[in-house]
Scaffold this motif. Sequence first.
Motif, PDB file in Angstrom:
ATOM      1  N   GLU A  31      41.224 -11.502 -11.554  1.00 57.84           N
ATOM      2  CA  GLU A  31      40.255 -10.462 -11.614  1.00 57.84           C
ATOM      3  C   GLU A  31      40.664  -9.002 -11.906  1.00 57.84           C
ATOM      4  N   ARG A  36      37.681  -7.235 -14.188  1.00 53.34           N
ATOM      5  CA  ARG A  36      36.608  -7.721 -13.908  1.00 53.34           C
ATOM      6  C   ARG A  36      36.292  -7.342 -12.235  1.00 53.34           C
ATOM      7  N   ILE A  37      36.253  -6.304 -11.998  1.00 51.87           N
ATOM      8  CA  ILE A  37      36.328  -5.867 -10.779  1.00 51.87           C
ATOM      9  C   ILE A  37      34.885  -5.917 -10.169  1.00 51.87           C
ATOM     10  N   HIS A  38      34.681  -6.781  -8.890  1.00 53.78           N
ATOM     11  CA  HIS A  38      33.550  -6.807  -8.187  1.00 53.78           C
ATOM     12  C   HIS A  38      33.334  -5.643  -7.197  1.00 53.78           C
ATOM     13  N   HIS A  39      32.272  -5.509  -6.667  1.00 51.76           N
ATOM     14  CA  HIS A  39      32.274  -4.502  -5.672  1.00 51.76           C
ATOM     15  C   HIS A  39      32.303  -4.886  -4.197  1.00 51.76           C
ATOM     16  N   TRP A  41      34.084  -8.043  -1.548  1.00 48.60           N
ATOM     17  CA  TRP A  41      34.683  -9.315  -1.433  1.00 48.60           C
ATOM     18  C   TRP A  41      34.431  -9.907   0.107  1.00 48.60           C
ATOM     19  N   LYS A 151      34.044   0.504  -2.668  1.00 51.06           N
ATOM     20  CA  LYS A 151      34.178  -1.222  -2.662  1.00 51.06           C
ATOM     21  C   LYS A 151      34.229  -1.716  -1.320  1.00 51.06           C
ATOM     22  N   ARG A 169      25.944 -11.530  -2.143  1.00 51.90           N
ATOM     23  CA  ARG A 169      26.349 -10.221  -3.000  1.00 51.90           C
ATOM     24  C   ARG A 169      27.934 -10.149  -2.934  1.00 51.90           C
ATOM     25  N   CYS A 170      28.521 -10.980  -2.400  1.00 48.36           N
ATOM     26  CA  CYS A 170      30.071 -10.772  -2.494  1.00 48.36           C
ATOM     27  C   CYS A 170      30.768 -11.875  -2.952  1.00 48.36           C
ATOM     28  N   LEU A 171      31.918 -11.899  -3.570  1.00 46.60           N
ATOM     29  CA  LEU A 171      32.747 -12.866  -3.900  1.00 46.60           C
ATOM     30  C   LEU A 171      33.276 -13.405  -2.587  1.00 46.60           C
TER      31      LEU A 171
END
Length: 361
Positions: A31, A36-39, A41, A151, A169-171
């Motif tokens: 990632e 491809r950074i999620h907001h 985790w 984050k 809404r999280c990885l």
Amino acid sequence: MNYQILARKWRPQSFQEVIGQKHIVTAISNELSLLRIHHAWLLSGTRGIGKTTIARLLAKSLNCQKGITSNPCRKCIICQEIEKGLCLDFIEIDAASRTKVEDMREMLDNIYYAPTKSRFKIYLIDEVHMLSRHSFNALLKTLEEPPKHIKFILATTDLEKIPKTITSRCLSFQLKILSEENIFNLLKYILTIESIKFDIDSLKKISHHAKGSIRDALNLLEHAINLGNGKINIKDIVEMLGLPSEGYSFLLTHAILTKNAKKTMYILNKISNIGVEWEEVLIEILHFLYHISMSQSFPLTWQESITGNYKNKIQKIAKSIDKNQIQLCYQIIINGRRELKFSPSQKIGVEMTLLRAINVI
């Protein structure tokens, strides 16, 4: 002298040092490499298996001054501040002590301020399942559309208590319980580097009683080193964990399988005078029954895996006792272990379990 406990000294400082969580490390590393950074985790799993460690590694990876990377430099001011717990843009919150909605709103009111000197302002909310319903609702609104510089890393030991609206809404990553082999190998490596004398049986006992938690294993190791005055030996481990000695455990197993009730009660009284955790008496007997049963089913291959002083005796019992008796005895003791909490005392529960085994097998 600033002594650093083992659990902190040997905390992984890079993703390459994390053990037993390859699937998570690989996913997060890819990632970061792909940007491809999620907001947000969500890290879940039992205590002491690396949730906070991975969260801190992720924070370093996102804010390292050399750029977003899965291999932070550890030399820049941001990396060093995160390792020391001094980074103002990496905020660790203990949800267990800040459950009120007012606490959550106070935190969320500050998220719109830009980071002081980092790329992102990162919030680690530990034991997030402890938040109140209103706190979750307040957090949810921010998770839906967070500012670009924010984050979230959520960590929990009880995933079921977190609302689905939050988890969606999280990885989400569920950390695995570490195997005894992984823990054993790490402890062996640490003691070798630290030049501390140890024996294999002691490390096996610690690895087993850590129950998959590397932090618990390191704390037990620390205790054992102090108890042994700078070295580790099986005698101290047995005393520390409240275990019956291997000798008593084998004699009990043999007495049960030969239906010698008098000898069984005699040994239990001897053990009582020493002082042990009574459940551990049953557990140690189960270990011997397991080795006996495996020796019966795999006589040529299993004998190589048996360690300690009872290899020949185990093989002798395996040849003289019927397989069905071993299995029945194992089942009775397993059930007896479950019933210990209903007994007048754990000692009585153990005595009745072993007498039942003698009378039934």
